[in-house]
Design an enzyme around this catalytic site. Structure first.
Site, PDB file in Angstrom:
ATOM      1  N   ASN A   1     -16.505 -51.852  -0.620  1.00 33.54           N
ATOM      2  CA  ASN A   1     -17.792 -52.184  -1.236  1.00 33.54           C
ATOM      3  C   ASN A   1     -18.348 -53.449  -0.605  1.00 33.54           C
ATOM      4  O   ASN A   1     -17.719 -54.036   0.276  1.00 33.54           O
ATOM      5  CB  ASN A   1     -17.656 -52.297  -2.760  1.00 33.54           C
ATOM      6  CG  ASN A   1     -16.716 -53.417  -3.162  1.00 33.54           C
ATOM      7  OD1 ASN A   1     -16.979 -54.584  -2.903  1.00 33.54           O
ATOM      8  ND2 ASN A   1     -15.587 -53.057  -3.757  1.00 33.54           N
TER       9      ASN A   1
ATOM     10  N   GLY B   1     -11.808 -62.695 -13.104  1.00 34.48           N
ATOM     11  CA  GLY B   1     -11.840 -61.516 -12.225  1.00 34.48           C
ATOM     12  C   GLY B   1     -13.198 -61.363 -11.570  1.00 34.48           C
ATOM     13  O   GLY B   1     -14.063 -60.630 -12.067  1.00 34.48           O
TER      14      GLY B   1
ATOM     15  N   ALA C   1     -13.434 -60.267  -8.448  1.00 33.98           N
ATOM     16  CA  ALA C   1     -13.273 -59.243  -7.399  1.00 33.98           C
ATOM     17  C   ALA C   1     -13.989 -57.962  -7.789  1.00 33.98           C
ATOM     18  O   ALA C   1     -14.048 -57.604  -8.970  1.00 33.98           O
ATOM     19  CB  ALA C   1     -11.801 -58.952  -7.164  1.00 33.98           C
TER      20      ALA C   1
ATOM     21  N   ASP D   1     -12.673 -48.664  -8.250  1.00 37.93           N
ATOM     22  CA  ASP D   1     -12.196 -47.928  -9.433  1.00 37.93           C
ATOM     23  C   ASP D   1     -11.362 -46.711  -9.033  1.00 37.93           C
ATOM     24  O   ASP D   1     -10.516 -46.260  -9.799  1.00 37.93           O
ATOM     25  CB  ASP D   1     -13.401 -47.459 -10.266  1.00 37.93           C
ATOM     26  CG  ASP D   1     -14.054 -48.624 -10.983  1.00 37.93           C
ATOM     27  OD1 ASP D   1     -13.318 -49.532 -11.423  1.00 37.93           O
ATOM     28  OD2 ASP D   1     -15.303 -48.642 -11.094  1.00 37.93           O
TER      29      ASP D   1
ATOM     30  N   PRO E   1      -5.515 -48.627 -11.131  1.00 40.95           N
ATOM     31  CA  PRO E   1      -5.245 -49.360 -12.368  1.00 40.95           C
ATOM     32  C   PRO E   1      -6.362 -50.360 -12.639  1.00 40.95           C
ATOM     33  O   PRO E   1      -6.935 -50.915 -11.697  1.00 40.95           O
ATOM     34  CB  PRO E   1      -3.926 -50.086 -12.077  1.00 40.95           C
ATOM     35  CG  PRO E   1      -3.791 -50.102 -10.601  1.00 40.95           C
ATOM     36  CD  PRO E   1      -4.561 -48.918 -10.072  1.00 40.95           C
ATOM     37  N   ASP E   2      -6.666 -50.579 -13.901  1.00 41.03           N
ATOM     38  CA  ASP E   2      -7.658 -51.599 -14.263  1.00 41.03           C
ATOM     39  C   ASP E   2      -6.894 -52.913 -14.463  1.00 41.03           C
ATOM     40  O   ASP E   2      -6.121 -53.064 -15.412  1.00 41.03           O
ATOM     41  CB  ASP E   2      -8.403 -51.189 -15.539  1.00 41.03           C
ATOM     42  CG  ASP E   2      -9.610 -52.095 -15.771  1.00 41.03           C
ATOM     43  OD1 ASP E   2      -9.441 -53.331 -15.750  1.00 41.03           O
ATOM     44  OD2 ASP E   2     -10.717 -51.572 -15.957  1.00 41.03           O
TER      45      ASP E   2
ATOM     46  N   PHE F   1     -16.108 -60.184 -14.673  1.00 32.39           N
ATOM     47  CA  PHE F   1     -17.468 -60.123 -14.146  1.00 32.39           C
ATOM     48  C   PHE F   1     -17.954 -58.696 -14.361  1.00 32.39           C
ATOM     49  O   PHE F   1     -17.137 -57.773 -14.383  1.00 32.39           O
ATOM     50  CB  PHE F   1     -17.497 -60.435 -12.648  1.00 32.39           C
ATOM     51  CG  PHE F   1     -17.699 -61.893 -12.328  1.00 32.39           C
ATOM     52  CD1 PHE F   1     -16.708 -62.817 -12.606  1.00 32.39           C
ATOM     53  CD2 PHE F   1     -18.873 -62.334 -11.743  1.00 32.39           C
ATOM     54  CE1 PHE F   1     -16.884 -64.165 -12.315  1.00 32.39           C
ATOM     55  CE2 PHE F   1     -19.062 -63.675 -11.438  1.00 32.39           C
ATOM     56  CZ  PHE F   1     -18.072 -64.593 -11.730  1.00 32.39           C
TER      57      PHE F   1
END
Ligand code: PMT
Length: 403
Positions: free
Chosen positions: A209, A272, A274, A278, A305-306, A323
């Site tokens: 991304n 977080g 970053a 997903d 994983p989240d 974020f």
């Protein structure tokens, strides 16, 4: 910036980087700081006391057994005089002696006797820096609240390449300047994630991304300036490590998950920033996928994983700041993430062409249970400073003053 009437004691120990401290003393004097230098006997083999005396305009002390200097308990006077003590370069031997409370020379005695914040800028061969004994000693100093500045990576005087270089004089000067600011997170451990993740499709292609890491790196630097001991877990970005911040490089979301969970052990705050992928390809191909003319290529994706939700699920977890990057319905999506992921605060930003990602400026909308706040557009460095101020305020309201 000025350090007028600020009193800084620099302890120089035996290492080739001692010559760089001449430059540091000059730069601090340029800012009108009062600088005194204490040298170990080893340091005098690299630079003479006369050099530091000329640069600082003050007598330089080396020995604890200097009858003139100690006539009025000079080591106690020095310890009380100092508002900051910086030991640079800090050799492996000095680090070991400080960790174990030695007081067999002037510098170690002053460190035991001072109430001022103490900072250590290690400088040694990369193999020595990586040695478990040195790392254990650094761990002891860290727990005791000593600020560990660096080391940096790069070429070493011995010809090796790796971690162990002393931070440059201008970096040390900037960190000392920052140490006189509001140290609202002094003694706290903060972990920040930044940048994108790359999810490999085959050995040459990946799904990524647009995150450049700028926002997260600015947040890490701002937390450091607020006095925190900062670990930055960075995805693949081409940004230099903010001086004084420990960096762990990762590529994929799963690597970031493992690195963040390890770094967060015993930490106080996780931020977080970053942009974590997903999804990842269900299978990474061993060889470059070949084009088949006229046929579409279908990739099966599986969920990553989240990371921040995994932290929230731990029985004892740090204060969690996420974020939210959204292209529409900023408020409702951000508030949903705040609740669903179990966060203490979320910083939402609009992303899109020329917005949020990659650019030097950003705007944030902060949400927490029962409140929200807008931080209008400004440089990410400045925005990060404001964000850290608000995080510290909310964190401290729940955890009391710093240790
Ligand atoms: O890096 P820059 O170019 O400076 O751009 C900055 C930024 C736009 C990337 C940054 O400000 C930002 O918004 N970062 C979060 C981007 C994001 O992935 O948001 P999200 O809404 O998809 O995720 C919400 C939160 O969950 C984030 O804290 C994210 O780190 C976290 N998350 C997401 C997925 C996942 N698998 N694990 C996570 O921990």
């Amino acid at each position: 910036m000025s350090l007028r009437q600020r009193r800084i004691l620099i302890g120089v120990t035996g290492g080739i980087a001692a010559y760089k401290i001449c430059e540091l003393v000059r730069r601090l004097r340029d800012l009108d700081a009062e600088v005194r230098v204490v040298m170990t006997e080893g340091a005098t083999h690299f630079v003479t006391p006369t050099t530091f005396q000329a640069l600082s305009g003050q007598p330089v002390r080396v020995s604890l057994w200097d009858e003139q200097g100690e006539a009025a308990m000079g080591h106690i006077e020095l310890a009380k005089w100092a508002e900051r003590v910086l030991i640079a370069p800090a050799s492996a031997d000095t680090i070991a002696r400080l960790a174990h409370g030695h007081a067999d020379d002037l510098l170690s005695t002053v460190v035991l006797a001072t109430a001022a914040p103490v900072y250590v800028a290690p400088a040694m061969n990369q193999q020595m820096w990586a040695h478990p004994a040195v790392q254990a000693n650094i761990g002891i100093l860290r727990v005791r609240g000593v600020g560990i500045l660096g080391p940096a990576d790069g070429d070493q005087a011995c010809g090796d390449i790796g971690s162990g270089r002393m931070l440059e004089p201008h970096d040390l000067r900037d960190l000392l300047v920052a140490s006189f600011g509001d140290q609202v997170l002094r003694g706290r451990r903060v972990v920040v994630s930044a940048g994108p993740t790359y999810e490999d499709i085959d050995p040459v292609r990946f799904i990524g991304n647009r995150s450049s890491g700028r926002m997260g790196f600015a947040v890490a630097a701002a937390a450091r300036d607020a006095g925190a001991d900062v670990t930055l877990v960075a995805g693949p970005v081409s940004l230099p490590t903010p001086p004084g911040v420990s960096r762990v490089d990762v590529r994929s979301a799963r690597q970031m998950h493992d690195a963040v969970l390890a770094a967060c052990h015993g930490s106080d705050i996780y931020i977080g920033a970053a942009a974590v992928g997903d999804y990842r390809p269900a299978d990474m191909a061993d060889h470059k996928l070949k084009k088949v003319d006229g046929s579409p290529l279908r990739l099966e994706l599986t969920e990553n994983p989240d990371i921040i939700a995994a932290l929230a699920a731990l029985p004892a977890h740090p204060f969690l700041v996420g974020f939210a990057a959204e292209t529409r319905e900023l408020t409702s999506y951000a508030q949903d993430k705040l609740r669903r992921k179990g966060l203490d605060m979320i910083a939402a930003n609009e992303v899109g062409p020329g917005k949020g990602f990659e650019v030097a400026e950003n705007a944030l909308h902060l949400y927490w249970q029962g409140g929200d706040l807008t931080l209008p557009t400004r440089a990410k460095t400045e925005l990060a400073r404001q964000l850290i101020g608000h995080i510290a305020e909310r964190f401290l309201s729940g955890h009391g003053p710093n240790p």
